[in-house]
Design a protein around this motif. Structure first.
Motif, PDB file in Angstrom:
ATOM      1  N   ASN A   1      -3.449  -2.499  -8.062  1.00  0.00           N
ATOM      2  CA  ASN A   1      -4.209  -1.828  -7.002  1.00  0.00           C
ATOM      3  C   ASN A   1      -4.116  -0.309  -7.131  1.00  0.00           C
ATOM      4  O   ASN A   1      -3.501   0.213  -8.061  1.00  0.00           O
ATOM      5  CB  ASN A   1      -3.784  -2.334  -5.611  1.00  0.00           C
TER       6      ASN A   1
ATOM      7  N   SER B   1       0.821  -1.203   0.000  1.00  0.00           N
ATOM      8  CA  SER B   1       0.000   0.000   0.000  1.00  0.00           C
ATOM      9  C   SER B   1       0.863   1.266   0.000  1.00  0.00           C
ATOM     10  O   SER B   1       0.472   2.293   0.523  1.00  0.00           O
ATOM     11  CB  SER B   1      -0.948  -0.013   1.198  1.00  0.00           C
ATOM     12  N   THR B   2       2.038   1.156  -0.581  1.00  0.00           N
ATOM     13  CA  THR B   2       2.891   2.335  -0.726  1.00  0.00           C
ATOM     14  C   THR B   2       2.916   2.740  -2.197  1.00  0.00           C
ATOM     15  O   THR B   2       2.702   1.910  -3.078  1.00  0.00           O
ATOM     16  CB  THR B   2       4.332   2.043  -0.276  1.00  0.00           C
ATOM     17  N   PRO B   3       3.182   4.018  -2.460  1.00  0.00           N
ATOM     18  CA  PRO B   3       3.255   4.460  -3.858  1.00  0.00           C
ATOM     19  C   PRO B   3       4.440   3.807  -4.575  1.00  0.00           C
ATOM     20  O   PRO B   3       5.409   3.398  -3.938  1.00  0.00           O
ATOM     21  CB  PRO B   3       3.458   5.969  -3.771  1.00  0.00           C
ATOM     22  N   THR B   4       4.350   3.704  -5.900  1.00  0.00           N
ATOM     23  CA  THR B   4       5.443   3.098  -6.661  1.00  0.00           C
ATOM     24  C   THR B   4       6.406   4.137  -7.208  1.00  0.00           C
ATOM     25  O   THR B   4       7.424   3.795  -7.778  1.00  0.00           O
ATOM     26  CB  THR B   4       4.892   2.276  -7.850  1.00  0.00           C
TER      27      THR B   4
ATOM     28  N   HIS C   1      -2.469   1.824  -5.735  1.00  0.00           N
ATOM     29  CA  HIS C   1      -1.122   2.401  -5.678  1.00  0.00           C
ATOM     30  C   HIS C   1      -0.295   2.032  -6.902  1.00  0.00           C
ATOM     31  O   HIS C   1       0.895   2.342  -6.959  1.00  0.00           O
ATOM     32  CB  HIS C   1      -0.414   1.927  -4.411  1.00  0.00           C
ATOM     33  N   GLY C   2      -0.904   1.325  -7.839  1.00  0.00           N
ATOM     34  CA  GLY C   2      -0.170   0.949  -9.039  1.00  0.00           C
ATOM     35  C   GLY C   2       0.630  -0.328  -8.861  1.00  0.00           C
ATOM     36  O   GLY C   2       1.476  -0.641  -9.694  1.00  0.00           O
ATOM     37  N   ARG C   3       0.377  -1.062  -7.782  1.00  0.00           N
ATOM     38  CA  ARG C   3       1.105  -2.319  -7.552  1.00  0.00           C
ATOM     39  C   ARG C   3       0.272  -3.512  -7.999  1.00  0.00           C
ATOM     40  O   ARG C   3      -0.932  -3.561  -7.776  1.00  0.00           O
ATOM     41  CB  ARG C   3       1.448  -2.485  -6.064  1.00  0.00           C
TER      42      ARG C   3
END
Lengths: 473, 473
Positions: B435, A83-86, B437-439
């Motif tokens: 998701n 759940s962290t930005p990429t 966040h782009g993951r």
């Protein structure tokens, strides 16, 4: 504060790089990374008994020290990381763009790797990756060998709009010589084009990105191949007589298409008084094409700053070619991994040119050990390693943000603990959809996504320009 | 009009089947299809010179005549075929269900194949196919070895609601003995269940289907395996001591779970004065399990009409077992293809039981020539061939409606002209989703789709029954 003095404040140390074993064996004159800061105590490393012994015997001159990877708690990994930005916020590099674009050949920016430069390298790598992600490999498709999306929605579809570029032209190539293993061909008789393939694209930075990076940047991204061993012997003798029309399309070679488009764009933006740069990128064979294409562009367009960012590219040309590139001012940045064999192709008569960032697959705690040639060569593996690279003596960057799952898109490199399937990048039901009658069919492409390279030749330049201006605002 | 006299009016002819080469080699006493109609001129066949020569030499006694396939115009195939329905209107078979359910062992219904029986066979085959289509094969999933959907939405998700059945129970098995190649296991430590696998399900016909088919039909569908060669040697000695708890789950063997559920359903519907039947189906190893399970059901539940419809199943049991099945009144319908080797496993000490529908891969103009063991054995290939089968002497049914594309779900059997990719049945990005966040992550399963076999043991039977009644209305 000058760029070269401010880049180390986030890093504790680094040490002179030691020429590795392979380069000695091959007797190659690689351009070495030059480090100018004082030696300090090695940070964050644990010496193993074997390593100490090796130091004692001065064996470290032959084998570079293995970086110790940090431990990852896989049990809590999911909650922590997913759940962290990429991506990180973008820095404005307008004042430093000539350093980033290699006016000084990236001296002092490589080891440790400057974080701004890291982001630029990944940006160009993602442009190269797009040529794989959008390519139609399906030999049962009538559009096999084309790009699945039209150029106006390529970046949006692949999630690359955030990079702030717009595609201005697609590049097509036709094989007049025998490179049977490289070009993808449809099994069908009625295809969009018999012998041509989508080879990449030309893109231009938009207004916002142009402001951030301090100049109008033109990118050319060349598609490579995922099975390099099949073509490299062919390549060896075919690249030598360069300019011979190796890859042609519709009476205009792929390179000619690119030069024409780049010339047009350079003139367009220079008329507006803008600084303009050209960055050519590619992976594997695409990296070799990028270098040749950059050479041609620099020969054709006067005073254009040209740089090449290549990933896992084979060697191209001899020492004379290298000298000519140097004379033309073409700057080349080669990203390689120690474990990838492709950069050693085609053979010792060829030489590498430019600066080199050498990565180590073993530096990442996310990657499996063991031989895995496709994995070592994969562009996504490269981008992962760039994202985690701090310096030749540091461990993998703990705050690396790039999505690790991307590595396994088309190979099997990630440790099982990550629970990411291998080769996961695939269409649902290989693109078949169930129609109203309950039959599984290949849907017709959107008319706007049907490749029509012939029409491209007559494209209305002013209409394109108007559209890009509108979209930018 | 009696069923046996009305079934031929749509068909021109048929001829006595000739025992094929393989069965002679193996010296097996197969139950032959008996034909009672007069011989007439062969319909719609073109004799090739080779074939004429073969007739002259009486070689046709050893090799069954190859049916000539009708020519397909591939150019116009797309428009013609892809906008037609995949199913025909259903006939009411309420008056004839005992014939369909083998009261007379399908005599006179097989060659030519009665169209009503064809549809019933395909219905049961689709129930068996569902056990593959919904199975979680992903060894990186914590739910590896389970069904991906809960039983209330299994048929809807797979497009099988039209068959008019509802799933009443899932079957789970646990391997207490070594069948390492068969059960799918997650690579992860924290999985839904360490050693158990989803083995299939019990389903019951709804009110509408019950009216159409003239009785309440209970179906048990057993999952097989897609790599039969890996388990057949194991199977050979493990099936012999049947009832030994070969496949157990949670202190209750898979077969015990099924018998308990079937007993419950039989009692429930008999109390309402309904006719009840049991049809057990399965493909490959699932077909072998179906036979064993049917034997147990017939032994346990008095006066229950039990039939088995198996596809590509290996041989189970010896002559004594066959005689016992016969005595219990268990009717078995075996669908095999000439090219599939699995029905010849495990070896000559075993014998096949029941009626046999023998199909020929070469009869279909949609299938490639050449060896293709996985393709020959695939259940979807079987269902395609059943759909096209008219009689042993006729060509592939031109008005067959089943979607041909299904054949290539998990193999490479279709001719290139159809433009259907091989092994196309796959999830987008192997189930990974991007998701916020782009993951790229594996999404959590819907809570209702998380398998909980332990809870099933305590299921509230009356609540289930109430729900099924409600859903039927």
């Amino acid at each position: 504060m000058a760029l070269s003095t401010m880049i180390y404040n986030h890093l504790p140390t680094s040490q002179p790089i030691i020429m590795n074993k392979l380069s000695k064996i091959h007797g190659l004159a690689h351009q070495q990374v030059v480090l100018d800061q004082p030696k300090t105590k090695t940070f964050n490393r644990v010496s193993s008994p074997t390593e100490s012994l090796s130091h004692l015997l001065h064996l470290h001159l032959e084998t570079p020290p293995r970086t110790q990877t940090h431990q990852i708690n896989w049990n809590s990994y999911g909650e922590e990381k997913l759940s962290t930005p990429t991506t990180s916020p973008k820095e404005v590099i307008a004042q430093n763009w000539r350093d980033m674009h290699a006016s000084s050949n990236w001296d002092n920016l490589l080891d440790p790797l400057h974080p701004w430069l890291r982001r630029e390298i990944i940006k160009y790598g993602e442009f190269a990756q797009a040529t794989y992600d959008a390519f139609d490999f399906d030999s049962h498709s009538e559009y096999c060998g084309s790009c699945r999306y039209n150029r106006h929605k390529l970046f949006e579809t692949l999630g690359l709009s955030r990079n702030g570029y717009k595609v201005s032209k697609y590049i097509y190539a036709m094989s007049h010589v025998n490179m049977p293993q490289w070009l993808e061909r449809s099994k069908l008789v009625d295809t969009w084009s018999k012998d041509s393939n989508w080879m990449g694209y030309v893109a231009v930075s938009d207004e916002e990105e142009t402001r951030r990076i301090g100049r109008r940047d033109i990118v050319v991204a060349w598609r490579g191949t995922v099975a390099p061993t099949e073509w490299y012997e062919d390549l060896q003798w075919k690249l030598e007589p360069y300019g011979h029309g190796m890859l042609r399309y519709n009476k205009s070679s792929a390179s000619e298409q690119v030069i024409k488009e780049v010339t047009r764009l350079v003139e367009l933006y220079r008329e507006k008084g803008e600084d303009v740069s050209l960055t050519v990128t590619g992976h594997s064979l695409g990296g070799a094409l990028a270098l040749l294409n950059a050479y041609e562009a620099a020969s054709t367009i006067p005073n254009l700053p040209v740089s090449v960012i290549s990933f896992g590219a084979p060697r191209v040309g001899n020492i004379a070619f290298r000298d000519e590139l140097h004379q033309l001012g073409v700057k080349t940045f080669r990203v390689v991994t120690k474990q990838d064999v492709v950069p050693w192709m085609p053979g010792p008569v060829y030489t590498h040119v430019g600066a080199e960032l050498k990565l180590d697959v073993h530096s990442s705690p996310y990657l499996k050990r063991g031989l895995n040639w496709p994995g070592f060569h994969s562009l996504e593996t490269y981008l992962h390693l760039v994202d985690g690279f701090v310096s030749t003596t540091s461990t993998f960057r703990e705050d690396a943000r790039r999505d690790v799952a991307l590595v396994n898109k088309a190979c099997d490199m990630l440790v099982d603990e990550l629970r990411i399937p291998h080769c996961w990048y695939q269409l649902a039901n290989k693109g078949l959809v169930c129609n109203a009658h309950g039959r599984w069919v290949k849907p017709k492409r959107d008319p706007e996504d049907i490749p029509s390279p012939h029409m491209q030749e007559n494209i209305n330049v002013h209409a394109l320009e108007a559209r890009m201006q509108t979209q930018d605002k």
